[in-house]
Write an enzyme that holds these catalytic residues in place. Structure first.
Site, short mmCIF file in Angstrom:
data_model
loop_
_atom_site.label_atom_id
_atom_site.label_comp_id
_atom_site.label_asym_id
_atom_site.label_seq_id
_atom_site.Cartn_x
_atom_site.Cartn_y
_atom_site.Cartn_z
N ASN A 100 -64.34 -4.18 -35.44
CA ASN A 100 -65.44 -3.84 -36.34
C ASN A 100 -66.74 -3.72 -35.54
O ASN A 100 -66.94 -4.41 -34.56
CB ASN A 100 -65.58 -4.86 -37.47
CG ASN A 100 -65.82 -6.27 -36.98
OD1 ASN A 100 -65.61 -6.58 -35.82
ND2 ASN A 100 -66.26 -7.13 -37.86
N GLU A 147 -67.96 -14.94 -28.97
CA GLU A 147 -68.49 -14.74 -30.32
C GLU A 147 -67.27 -14.66 -31.22
O GLU A 147 -66.59 -13.65 -31.29
CB GLU A 147 -69.31 -13.46 -30.42
CG GLU A 147 -69.88 -13.23 -31.79
CD GLU A 147 -70.49 -11.86 -31.96
OE1 GLU A 147 -70.83 -11.52 -33.10
OE2 GLU A 147 -70.61 -11.11 -30.97
N CYS A 173 -68.16 -11.09 -38.89
CA CYS A 173 -67.89 -12.42 -38.33
C CYS A 173 -68.61 -13.52 -39.11
O CYS A 173 -68.10 -14.62 -39.25
CB CYS A 173 -68.33 -12.50 -36.87
SG CYS A 173 -67.51 -11.33 -35.80
#
Length: 192
Positions: free
Chosen positions: A41, A138, A172
């Protein structure tokens, strides 16, 4: 790229005066080869946010996009080449998990930046630990929203909807849980 390009020239060490006429100094040096491994994404954003600071700090960069979104990074490399970036400064490699493993564990790679799932992040951290290299992770997670009784209800509901459904919820930091102060819980439950 514009931001990091602007600060690139200001990345310098510092002189620190110490007692008795002594001094210390810091010196900023490029790490060398840095690598980025991106999620599916936001492929252009992830490639950019990993590449730009590495290049600005004087490093070369190897980016491995998700196998689900391979073309964006390739187009970015073409744009970088057309803009005059020397060959070999920004590189794109394609592949799946094995390619990521080889990249993260390669002895010439000094730093790895990864965006993706927690299980894959653990593997990346392990590969980097073996070579004692820098790593930035991340990782996806569950981001709670907290609603207190003194908040504007319409604004809070708009925030809840945006946090949960922005980009179809494929973010996220997607707001997957909502904690509501007990004194106003029933009001919010009725709105849902």
């Amino acid at each position: 790229f514009q931001y990091y390009g602007g600060i690139a020239a200001s990345l310098a060490g510092e002189h620190v005066q110490l007692a008795d006429g002594s001094f210390a100094y810091t010196r900023r040096e490029a790490l060398g080869v840095c690598a980025g491994i991106g999620a599916w994404n936001y492929p252009f954003q992830i490639a950019s946010v990993k590449t730009a600071p590495a290049l600005a700090a004087g490093n070369t960069f190897v980016f491995k996009p998700s196998p689900l979104t391979p073309i964006t990074a390739t187009m970015m490399a073409e744009m970088a080449s057309e803009a005059g970036l020397p060959e070999g400064v920004f590189n794109v490699i394609q592949g799946g998990a094995e390619t990521g493993r080889l990249l993260a564990s390669h002895p010439d790679v000094a730093k790895v930046s990864f965006t993706g799932s927690v299980p894959t992040g653990r593997k990346i951290m392990g590969y980097c630990a073996e070579g004692v290299k820098r790593v930035t992770l991340e990782l996806g997670g569950k981001s709670p929203l907290i609603i207190f009784e003194d908040v504007d209800k319409d604004n809070a509901m708009n925030g809840i909807m945006l946090a949960n459904f922005l980009s179809q919820g494929q973010v996220c930091s997607n707001g997957t849980r909502v904690f509501v102060q007990e004194s106003v819980f029933d009001e919010y439950k009725a709105l849902c």
